[in-house]
Design an enzyme around this catalytic site. Structure first.
Site, PDB file in Angstrom:
ATOM      1  N   LEU A  11       0.840  -1.196   0.000  1.00 21.63           N
ATOM      2  CA  LEU A  11       0.000   0.000   0.000  1.00 21.63           C
ATOM      3  C   LEU A  11       0.878   1.250   0.000  1.00 21.63           C
ATOM      4  O   LEU A  11       1.614   1.511   0.952  1.00 21.63           O
ATOM      5  CB  LEU A  11      -0.912  -0.007   1.220  1.00 21.63           C
ATOM      6  CG  LEU A  11      -1.786  -1.266   1.396  1.00 21.63           C
ATOM      7  CD1 LEU A  11      -2.685  -1.126   2.615  1.00 21.63           C
ATOM      8  CD2 LEU A  11      -2.605  -1.545   0.144  1.00 21.63           C
ATOM      9  N   GLY A  14      -1.256   6.654  -0.351  1.00 24.66           N
ATOM     10  CA  GLY A  14      -1.580   7.810   0.480  1.00 24.66           C
ATOM     11  C   GLY A  14      -0.753   9.037   0.149  1.00 24.66           C
ATOM     12  O   GLY A  14       0.374   8.945  -0.354  1.00 24.66           O
ATOM     13  N   ARG A  18       1.409  14.704   6.264  1.00 25.30           N
ATOM     14  CA  ARG A  18       2.108  15.090   7.492  1.00 25.30           C
ATOM     15  C   ARG A  18       3.619  15.148   7.320  1.00 25.30           C
ATOM     16  O   ARG A  18       4.329  15.693   8.167  1.00 25.30           O
ATOM     17  CB  ARG A  18       1.729  14.130   8.618  1.00 25.30           C
ATOM     18  CG  ARG A  18       0.365  14.422   9.228  1.00 25.30           C
ATOM     19  CD  ARG A  18       0.026  13.449  10.344  1.00 25.30           C
ATOM     20  NE  ARG A  18      -0.452  12.175   9.809  1.00 25.30           N
ATOM     21  CZ  ARG A  18      -0.736  11.117  10.552  1.00 25.30           C
ATOM     22  NH1 ARG A  18      -0.568  11.170  11.870  1.00 25.30           N
ATOM     23  NH2 ARG A  18      -1.178   9.995  10.002  1.00 25.30           N
ATOM     24  N   GLY A  80      -9.848   4.257   1.778  1.00 28.24           N
ATOM     25  CA  GLY A  80      -9.511   3.305   2.816  1.00 28.24           C
ATOM     26  C   GLY A  80      -8.651   2.156   2.326  1.00 28.24           C
ATOM     27  O   GLY A  80      -8.466   1.947   1.126  1.00 28.24           O
ATOM     28  N   ASN A 230       4.720   8.377   9.681  1.00 25.62           N
ATOM     29  CA  ASN A 230       3.744   9.321   9.138  1.00 25.62           C
ATOM     30  C   ASN A 230       4.257  10.751   9.053  1.00 25.62           C
ATOM     31  O   ASN A 230       3.690  11.575   8.344  1.00 25.62           O
ATOM     32  CB  ASN A 230       2.468   9.302   9.986  1.00 25.62           C
ATOM     33  CG  ASN A 230       1.703   8.005   9.825  1.00 25.62           C
ATOM     34  OD1 ASN A 230       1.360   7.616   8.719  1.00 25.62           O
ATOM     35  ND2 ASN A 230       1.453   7.322  10.931  1.00 25.62           N
ATOM     36  N   ARG A 335      37.492  10.267  -5.521  1.00 23.94           N
ATOM     37  CA  ARG A 335      36.290  10.530  -6.307  1.00 23.94           C
ATOM     38  C   ARG A 335      35.944   9.318  -7.175  1.00 23.94           C
ATOM     39  O   ARG A 335      36.729   8.376  -7.304  1.00 23.94           O
ATOM     40  CB  ARG A 335      36.502  11.796  -7.138  1.00 23.94           C
ATOM     41  CG  ARG A 335      36.557  13.063  -6.282  1.00 23.94           C
ATOM     42  CD  ARG A 335      37.014  14.269  -7.042  1.00 23.94           C
ATOM     43  NE  ARG A 335      36.129  14.570  -8.172  1.00 23.94           N
ATOM     44  CZ  ARG A 335      36.408  15.501  -9.094  1.00 23.94           C
ATOM     45  NH1 ARG A 335      37.533  16.191  -9.010  1.00 23.94           N
ATOM     46  NH2 ARG A 335      35.562  15.730 -10.076  1.00 23.94           N
ATOM     47  N   ASN A 388      44.500  17.895 -16.187  1.00 23.36           N
ATOM     48  CA  ASN A 388      43.699  17.048 -17.073  1.00 23.36           C
ATOM     49  C   ASN A 388      42.660  17.794 -17.897  1.00 23.36           C
ATOM     50  O   ASN A 388      42.061  17.213 -18.803  1.00 23.36           O
ATOM     51  CB  ASN A 388      42.999  15.960 -16.251  1.00 23.36           C
ATOM     52  CG  ASN A 388      42.130  16.539 -15.144  1.00 23.36           C
ATOM     53  OD1 ASN A 388      42.414  17.612 -14.626  1.00 23.36           O
ATOM     54  ND2 ASN A 388      41.080  15.830 -14.790  1.00 23.36           N
ATOM     55  N   TYR A 389      42.436  19.069 -17.620  1.00 22.73           N
ATOM     56  CA  TYR A 389      41.315  19.778 -18.234  1.00 22.73           C
ATOM     57  C   TYR A 389      41.818  21.015 -18.968  1.00 22.73           C
ATOM     58  O   TYR A 389      42.511  21.851 -18.394  1.00 22.73           O
ATOM     59  CB  TYR A 389      40.319  20.173 -17.145  1.00 22.73           C
ATOM     60  CG  TYR A 389      39.036  20.790 -17.638  1.00 22.73           C
ATOM     61  CD1 TYR A 389      38.312  20.224 -18.676  1.00 22.73           C
ATOM     62  CD2 TYR A 389      38.522  21.936 -17.022  1.00 22.73           C
ATOM     63  CE1 TYR A 389      37.118  20.792 -19.106  1.00 22.73           C
ATOM     64  CE2 TYR A 389      37.326  22.502 -17.442  1.00 22.73           C
ATOM     65  CZ  TYR A 389      36.628  21.924 -18.486  1.00 22.73           C
ATOM     66  OH  TYR A 389      35.446  22.490 -18.914  1.00 22.73           O
ATOM     67  N   ALA A 425      61.772  17.913  -9.796  1.00 24.61           N
ATOM     68  CA  ALA A 425      60.853  18.794  -9.077  1.00 24.61           C
ATOM     69  C   ALA A 425      60.718  20.144  -9.768  1.00 24.61           C
ATOM     70  O   ALA A 425      61.687  20.678 -10.322  1.00 24.61           O
ATOM     71  CB  ALA A 425      61.336  18.988  -7.644  1.00 24.61           C
TER      72      ALA A 425
END
Length: 467
Positions: A11, A14, A18, A80, A230, A335, A388-389, A425
């Site tokens: 069911l 409804g 609330r 009902g 509820n 990620r 990377n972009y 480096a």
């Protein structure tokens, strides 16, 4: 003798006003997934041949969540629970077997309870079996009325009961097993002459009883199981109950949880024995943790696969894999679509995204490895990043085995650093580095003696001239 078929009617029609939400009530989550998903999972554990979900308000949300795993019928008017079940008549009325009727907002009823209930129902050849519980405060629940012999006679709703009836502490959970054909036979005999003016499903009990059919009850050992939701307050209570059960399950299966009050684990998480969990740990989704790990403090893992003997602390990680005997953290961020190998070190303030990190490799601190494939036994120094972009497209960086990438290196993708290569480096690498080669790409240092004092005087003069 062939196994009796089993059906379920859930069911979920409804409005759930609330909850004060634009989302359907049964789609609010506890234990890491929507309430109705718990209900469906528990029914499937028992073994259900067909599940029919009764939808109404916000039906499209429920159907999007459950997809084609279930069948649907519509209750266009909220008249009902008996009326809701009647909507499934054209699908099930001619079937023989047992039919569960359950609420989509009652996610705490455990599959073990459903199994024991249906076993008793079928063994005793009952027309209906009602799942009940004994509550210290039964307010709001329908009361189980028994006769002098102790047999179930009828169910009385809160608004229709006398003072004597409302003093009864055994209540109806709203979960039933019915003989399927008797269910749809009796539904047509239910009226709405009650305080709510609705067609009550519990009225089936007294009608079947009066017609000489066998009506029984199965009482759950844990009254918390029948707790329904509820509003938001009840949602929080249900979450606390389920969280306590989840933590107890893992502790009984060999997991040490140092502070259960500050540990949060979703229902579908799997954890190996001898793992130790420190406070502030959040394990979400379908995360799988190997044995003998140390988790926390202060981590959030979602849909992760973690190998054995890993140490993950002060880390956020999502939809990725971490191999055995690997250390991650503190303050690391893994990620989605990353695969970190075994015996790897991912250190403080390191971010890994959509990358593969080979066994025994170290990315110890202050680095970003995105859209990259990194080999085994490679070292990536402090402050090194894969660029990377380019503003439009993402490009991939490939770093071989036993390579060394020094501190503060920029690898401008697409680029390849082959096996055994050494990147000095401070270099910005735009071209591929051959195997075992050394790459240096930085401006030559210039020294101007005594020039620092001249520069300070110049800056001071410019500052005073602006006053």
């Amino acid at each position: 003798m062939p196994k009796q078929k089993r059906y379920a009617i859930v069911l979920a029609a409804g409005q759930g006003t609330r909850m004060k939400s634009m989302r359907h009530k049964v789609l609010h989550s506890i234990g890491g997934k929507p309430m109705i998903e718990h209900v469906i999972d528990h029914l499937n554990t028992v073994g259900i041949d067909r599940i029919i979900v009764v939808v109404g308000s916000l039906s499209e949300q429920v159907m999007e969540q459950l997809g084609d795993r279930v069948e649907y019928v519509f209750q266009h008017e909220q008249l009902g629970t008996a009326h809701a079940v009647m909507q499934a008549k054209y699908l099930l009325a001619d079937e023989q077997g047992t039919t569960f009727v359950v609420a989509g907002d009652a996610p705490l009823i455990q599959p073990e309870t459903l199994q024991m209930m249906v076993t008793q129902h079928e063994r005793e050849k009952a027309s209906v079996t009602v799942l009940t519980a004994t509550l210290e405060n039964p307010f709001g629940y329908g009361r189980m009325i028994r006769n002098a012999a102790g047999d179930v006679d009828r169910i009385v709703e809160q608004k229709d009961g006398t003072a004597e009836e409302l003093a009864i502490s055994e209540v109806n959970s709203g979960t039933y097993c019915f003989d399927n054909q008797l269910l749809f036979h009796v539904l047509s005999q239910i009226d709405n002459k009650n305080a709510q003016g609705e067609y009550y499903l519990p009225d089936c009990v007294s009608v079947l009883k009066n017609q000489g059919h066998k009506v029984i009850a199965f009482e759950t050992k844990d009254p918390e199981e029948i707790y329904g939701v509820n509003d938001r307050l009840q949602l929080t209570t249900a979450q606390k109950i389920m969280q306590r059960w989840i933590l107890q399950y893992h502790m009984r299966n060999g997991v040490t949880i140092m502070d259960p009050e500050n540990t949060y684990i979703d229902a579908d998480v799997v954890i190996g024995p001898d793992t130790m969990i420190y406070p502030g740990t959040h394990l979400h989704g379908k995360t799988i943790i190997g044995e003998s790990c140390i988790l926390g403090p202060n981590i959030q893992l979602t849909d992760m696969i973690i190998g054995y003997e890993c140490h993950v602390f002060q880390t956020v990680a999502t939809s990725s894999k971490i191999g055995p005997e690997t250390s991650v953290g503190p303050f690391a961020y893994i990620r989605p679509n990353s695969d970190v190998g075994s015996h790897v070190k991912i250190g403080n303030f390191v971010e890994i995204k959509n990358s593969q990190i080979g066994d025994y490799t170290k990315v110890s601190h202050l680095g970003y490895v995105g859209d990259a494939t990194v080999g085994q036994h490679t070292n990536i120094g402090c402050g090194a990043i894969t660029v990377n972009y380019d503003g439009i497209n993402k490009h991939r960086t490939i770093i071989g085995d036993r390579a060394f990438v020094g501190s503060n290196v920029n690898l401008i993708a697409p680029v390849k650093v082959e096996d055994g290569a050494y990147v000095v480096a401070g270099s910005t690498i735009t071209d591929d580095v051959p195997q075992n080669a050394l790459a240096i790409a930085r401006e030559r240092q210039i020294i101007k003696p005594e020039y620092a004092e001249k520069l300070r005087k110049k800056f001071q003069s410019e500052k005073e001239s602006k006053k």
